[in-house]
Design an enzyme around this catalytic site. Structure first.
Site, PDB file in Angstrom:
ATOM      1  N   ARG B 119       0.533  -1.574  -0.251  1.00  0.00           N
ATOM      2  CA  ARG B 119       0.071   0.216  -0.177  1.00  0.00           C
ATOM      3  C   ARG B 119       1.014   1.415   0.194  1.00  0.00           C
ATOM      4  NH1 ARG B 119      -3.126  -2.384   3.839  1.00  0.00           N
ATOM      5  NH2 ARG B 119      -4.287  -4.043   3.185  1.00  0.00           N
ATOM      6  N   LYS B 141       2.404  11.252 -11.058  1.00  0.00           N
ATOM      7  CA  LYS B 141       1.787  10.254 -12.030  1.00  0.00           C
ATOM      8  C   LYS B 141       2.452   8.296 -11.704  1.00  0.00           C
ATOM      9  CE  LYS B 141      -1.512  12.892 -15.413  1.00  0.00           C
ATOM     10  NZ  LYS B 141      -1.637  13.221 -16.164  1.00  0.00           N
ATOM     11  N   GLU B 183       8.303  18.878 -24.812  1.00  0.00           N
ATOM     12  CA  GLU B 183       7.522  19.640 -23.275  1.00  0.00           C
ATOM     13  C   GLU B 183       8.321  20.281 -23.179  1.00  0.00           C
ATOM     14  OE1 GLU B 183       5.160  18.066 -22.033  1.00  0.00           O
ATOM     15  OE2 GLU B 183       5.541  16.186 -23.353  1.00  0.00           O
ATOM     16  N   LYS B 235       6.088  23.323 -13.977  1.00  0.00           N
ATOM     17  CA  LYS B 235       5.198  21.862 -14.050  1.00  0.00           C
ATOM     18  C   LYS B 235       4.865  21.720 -12.167  1.00  0.00           C
ATOM     19  CE  LYS B 235       4.075  17.262 -14.773  1.00  0.00           C
ATOM     20  NZ  LYS B 235       4.522  15.413 -15.106  1.00  0.00           N
ATOM     21  N   GLU B 245      -5.254  16.319 -11.639  1.00  0.00           N
ATOM     22  CA  GLU B 245      -5.463  16.497 -12.410  1.00  0.00           C
ATOM     23  C   GLU B 245      -7.606  16.581 -12.505  1.00  0.00           C
ATOM     24  OE1 GLU B 245      -4.188  13.766 -15.521  1.00  0.00           O
ATOM     25  OE2 GLU B 245      -3.862  15.716 -16.829  1.00  0.00           O
ATOM     26  N   ARG B 249      -4.670  21.550 -13.592  1.00  0.00           N
ATOM     27  CA  ARG B 249      -3.227  21.088 -14.213  1.00  0.00           C
ATOM     28  C   ARG B 249      -3.467  19.864 -15.711  1.00  0.00           C
ATOM     29  NH1 ARG B 249      -0.422  15.309 -10.821  1.00  0.00           N
ATOM     30  NH2 ARG B 249       1.271  15.038 -12.246  1.00  0.00           N
ATOM     31  N   ASN B 253      -1.624  19.404 -20.820  1.00  0.00           N
ATOM     32  CA  ASN B 253      -2.535  18.330 -21.718  1.00  0.00           C
ATOM     33  C   ASN B 253      -2.227  19.493 -23.380  1.00  0.00           C
ATOM     34  OD1 ASN B 253      -2.735  16.500 -20.324  1.00  0.00           O
ATOM     35  ND2 ASN B 253      -4.549  16.514 -19.891  1.00  0.00           N
ATOM     36  N   HIS B 256      -1.220  17.517 -26.027  1.00  0.00           N
ATOM     37  CA  HIS B 256      -1.716  16.191 -26.066  1.00  0.00           C
ATOM     38  C   HIS B 256      -2.362  15.928 -26.395  1.00  0.00           C
ATOM     39  CE1 HIS B 256       1.870  16.853 -24.166  1.00  0.00           C
ATOM     40  NE2 HIS B 256       2.153  15.881 -23.260  1.00  0.00           N
ATOM     41  N   HIS B 260      -1.575  12.045 -28.101  1.00  0.00           N
ATOM     42  CA  HIS B 260      -1.983  10.715 -28.002  1.00  0.00           C
ATOM     43  C   HIS B 260      -2.100  10.630 -29.119  1.00  0.00           C
ATOM     44  CE1 HIS B 260      -1.412  11.896 -22.993  1.00  0.00           C
ATOM     45  NE2 HIS B 260      -0.335  11.274 -23.593  1.00  0.00           N
ATOM     46  N   HIS B 273       7.353  10.251 -28.114  1.00  0.00           N
ATOM     47  CA  HIS B 273       6.173  11.334 -27.847  1.00  0.00           C
ATOM     48  C   HIS B 273       6.226  12.442 -27.909  1.00  0.00           C
ATOM     49  CE1 HIS B 273       3.634  12.547 -24.738  1.00  0.00           C
ATOM     50  NE2 HIS B 273       4.209  13.174 -24.312  1.00  0.00           N
TER      51      HIS B 273
END
Lengths: 370, 370
Positions: B119, B141, B183, B235, B245, B249, B253, B256, B260, B273
Site C-alpha cells: 500500500r 503520475k 515538453e 510543472k 488533474e 493540471r 495536456n 497532447h 496521443h 512522444h
C-alpha cells in the site's frame, strides 16, 4: 439510520448504516454527482441475494454488473487484470463509478481496481457481511494478495461512501457472523469500555437465531444497528487520525499480528479471519498480563466474551516456533523489532516495542501450543 | 544546483537539479531517513551508464538493483508483477525505498510499484532523460499501459524527491533530447513567455553537439540547468494547484490530445512522444487561431521554434477521420464533449469545451492530413 463521518480533509466521507436501504443508493449517487455510469463489482452469490435490490435504485444510470469468482483466493492480480479488461471493454472512463457489493474480498479488490483504473475513479463500498461493515469497508485499505503474502499489493484509497444495509446480515451463515464479531469485540477492547459492556450484556442476541423469527428480528436489528454504527465510529476515528497507518492506526492491529501468523501457518484453512483474531486477542491480552500491563480478571473478561460469542480462544496442535517465525515475517515488523498493540485496560491500548520472543512462547504454550 | 519545491501539504517534496550529483544521493537519503534498504529499479543500459555512480554513494545501505527489459512495451502489469515478486523475494518491507533510475518508462513503472507495494512505500525519481527530468518524473503520475490504452492502470503517488543529474543528458541520443525539448517548449507556451523567449535565444545550443567538446560542454550545462530547472518549476506549480488533474493540471495536456491520437494511430512507431506533441502543439495552436483565440504570428513563432529544434510540425500520410476518432476515445474526454487546452498568447492558456470536429479536421488538412 446512522451516519458517521470519516474525517480526512478533502477525502472525507460518510458511513451510512440502516435497514433495507439498498434501493435508495441510486438517489444518493445522483444527488452527489459521483458518476454518470455505474459498474457493480460483486460475486455470483451476493449478486443473486442483493443485486436486484441494488439495481432497482439505479434504473436512471447506465449500469453494468461485473461478477468475479467467489473467495479469498480470487483476490489476486490476475482477477484485477480481468476487471481492468472488462472496464476497458465497456469504455469505463474517469466519470465512471464502481460499487463494491460484497464482503471484504470484493471490497478490497474492487477498491484496488478503482484506485488504479485511470489513476483512480470514484467508488462506493456496499458491504454485505458483518466483517466488511465493521472493518474492511472502512478506511480505504484496498489491495490484492500475493502468493507470498496477503494484501502485499494495494493502495490507500478512500471510497466516496460506505453504505451498510443491516438486512444483508440476516442472510449470513453463523460462522460468517462470528468472524465479524471478533472485530467488534476488538473495538470495545481498544477504544470503548461502555461498548464492550454493551456486548457483554447483549451477547445472547449476537447470533443468527435472532434473525429467524419476525418477532426477534426487529429487536435484533436494533442491536445490530448499535453494533455496526459504534464499530464504524471507532474505526472512523482511528483512521481519521492516521490514514496511512504510520502510527495510531496500528492499534487496530490488536490481536492481528498473532492472528495473521495463525492464518498464514494454517494456509487460511483452519481458521477464518475473525477466529484467528479471537485467538490472537486472547494471546495478546495474556502477553500484556505477562509484562504486568493488564490485570488477570480483564484477560478473563475478554476470553469469556469471545467464548460466549462461540469464537475460539485456544490454540491446539500448532507448533510454537512456527508461530514465532510467522510473526517475524509479518509486515508489522518495524526495523527488526517486534512491536505489538497491547491493552492496559478495556478501552485502552498502547503500542509496545521489543517484546521478547520468550514471553510470546510462554503465552502460546499456556494456550495449548506445542 | 537548483532546488524547487513541489507544494503538496504533507506530500510536498523537492526537485534537485545539478551536475554530477548522483553519488551524493545516498547522503541525502540517510539524512532524511527515507529508508533502511534500497531497491534500484532500472534497465540494463541505464544501469551500465549510471548505476555504479549512483551505487558509489549507497555503500552504507543494503542495496539491490532490479533490472527490467528496456522500452515502453515493458511498461505493463506483467513486469510490475515480476517486480512485486522480486521485492517479496528480497523481503522488501515498509521501510524499503525504491529508486527509479531511468527515463519515463522506468519512472512510471517503478513509481507504480512503489505506490502499490504494501500500500505504498517511499520512492525517489532519478530521471536520466530530458523528458523525464522536465516532465514524467514530476507530479506523481505513475502507471503501466493496458493493451488498449497507455497508463490506463496507475495511481497518483508522489515521490520523496526528484533528483535530476544534467550529466545524464550528455549520453542521450539526439532524438531523445529533442523529445524532451517538445515538453520544454510546451512549458513556455502554457505558462512563461520569458522562458519561451529564452528558448528562442538559445535554440542553437539545444542539441547534442554542445556536449561533444569540453569547451562547449560547460556553457551547454549552464543552459540546460536553466531549462530543466525552469521546466520543473512550471510543472511543480501546476501540479501544486491540482494534484489529481481535476482542473488546472489539464493545461499540461496542451498539444497532447492530438499528440496521443497520433502516437496511438501509428502504434507508437512513427513518432516518439515529443515529436507527436510537437505536431499536436502546432495543430492545437492553429485550432486556437481558427476560433480567433490566438493571433497568426504567435502560431508562427511556435512552429518556427519547434522547427529550429528539429521537431516535426507537419502531418503527412495520416487519415483525418482516424485522428478524430482516436481523439474521441482519448481519456481527456469529459462527459462526451471534446475539451482542449488552447493558448491565447505565449504564456497564457485556457481550457475550451465543445470544440467542433470540423474545426479540427480543417486544421489537420492544412497540416497535410488526408
Amino acid at each position: 439510520m446512522a451516519k458517521i463521518k470519516v474525517e480526512l480533509k478533502e477525502r472525507s466521507y460518510e458511513i451510512v448504516v440502516g435497514t433495507d436501504i439498498l434501493s435508495n443508493l441510486g438517489k444518493i449517487i445522483k444527488e452527489a454527482g459521483w458518476g454518470s455510469e455505474i459498474f457493480i463489482i460483486t460475486d455470483q452469490l451476493v449478486n443473486e441475494l442483493f443485486g436486484d435490490k441494488l439495481r432497482q435504485g439505479l434504473i436512471s444510470f447506465s449500469c453494468q454488473t461485473l461478477e468475479i469468482p467467489r473467495g479469498e483466493r480470487q483476490k489476486n492480480l490476475k482477477i484485477a487484470a480481468k476487471l481492468y479488461d472488462e472496464l476497458v471493454d465497456h469504455a469505463a472512463h474517469r466519470d465512471s463509478l464502481i460499487l463494491a457489493l460484497g464482503g471484504g474480498v470484493i471490497g478490497d479488490l474492487a477498491g484496488f481496481v478503482a484506485a488504479t483504473y485511470m489513476r483512480g475513479i470514484n467508488y462506493i463500498q456496499v458491504p454485505t457481511t458483518l466483517l466488511a461493515q465493521v472493518d474492511a469497508a472502512i478506511g480505504g485499505k484496498t489491495g490484492v494478495n500475493h502468493p507470498n503474502g496477503k494484501n502485499l499489493i494495494g493502495a490507500f484509497y478512500q471510497p466516496k461512501l460506505v453504505y451498510s444495509d443491516l438486512q444483508c446480515l440476516s442472510s449470513l451463515p453463523a460462522r460468517e457472523l462470528r468472524t465479524g464479531l471478533a472485530e467488534v469485540v476488538k473495538y470495545g477492547i481498544i477504544e470503548d469500555a461502555d461498548f464492550f459492556q454493551f456486548l457483554e450484556t447483549n451477547a445472547h442476541h449476537l447470533n443468527t437465531k435472532a434473525f429467524e423469527s419476525p418477532d426477534t428480528l426487529r429487536a435484533a436489528l436494533k442491536v445490530w444497528q448499535t453494533i455496526v454504527a459504534e464499530s464504524a465510529k471507532i474505526k472512523a476515528t482511528v483512521v481519521s487520525h492516521d490514514e496511512m497507518e504510520t502510527g495510531r492506526r496500528m492499534i487496530l492491529n490488536f490481536g492481528h499480528t498473532i492472528g495473521h501468523a495463525l492464518e498464514s501457518l494454517t494456509h487460511y484453512k483452519a481458521y477464518n479471519h475473525g477466529e484467528a483474531v479471537a485467538i490472537g486477542m486472547v494471546a495478546t491480552a495474556k502477553i500484556a498480563q505477562e509484562i504486568n500491563l493488564l490485570a488477570a480478571p480483564v484477560v478473563e473478561r475478554i476470553r469469556s466474551l469471545l467464548t460466549r460469542l462461540e469464537l475460539p480462544v485456544k490454540l491446539e496442535g500448532i507448533n510454537i516456533d512456527k508461530v514465532i517465525s510467522a510473526m517475524g515475517i509479518d509486515k508489522k515488523v518495524k526495523g527488526g523489532k517486534l512491536r505489538l498493540a497491547l491493552p492496559e485496560a478495556i478501552g485502552n491500548i498502547r503500542i509496545v516495542d521489543d517484546i521478547p520472543a520468550k514471553t510470546i512462547s510462554r503465552v502460546l504454550q499456556e494456550m495449548g501450543c506445542q
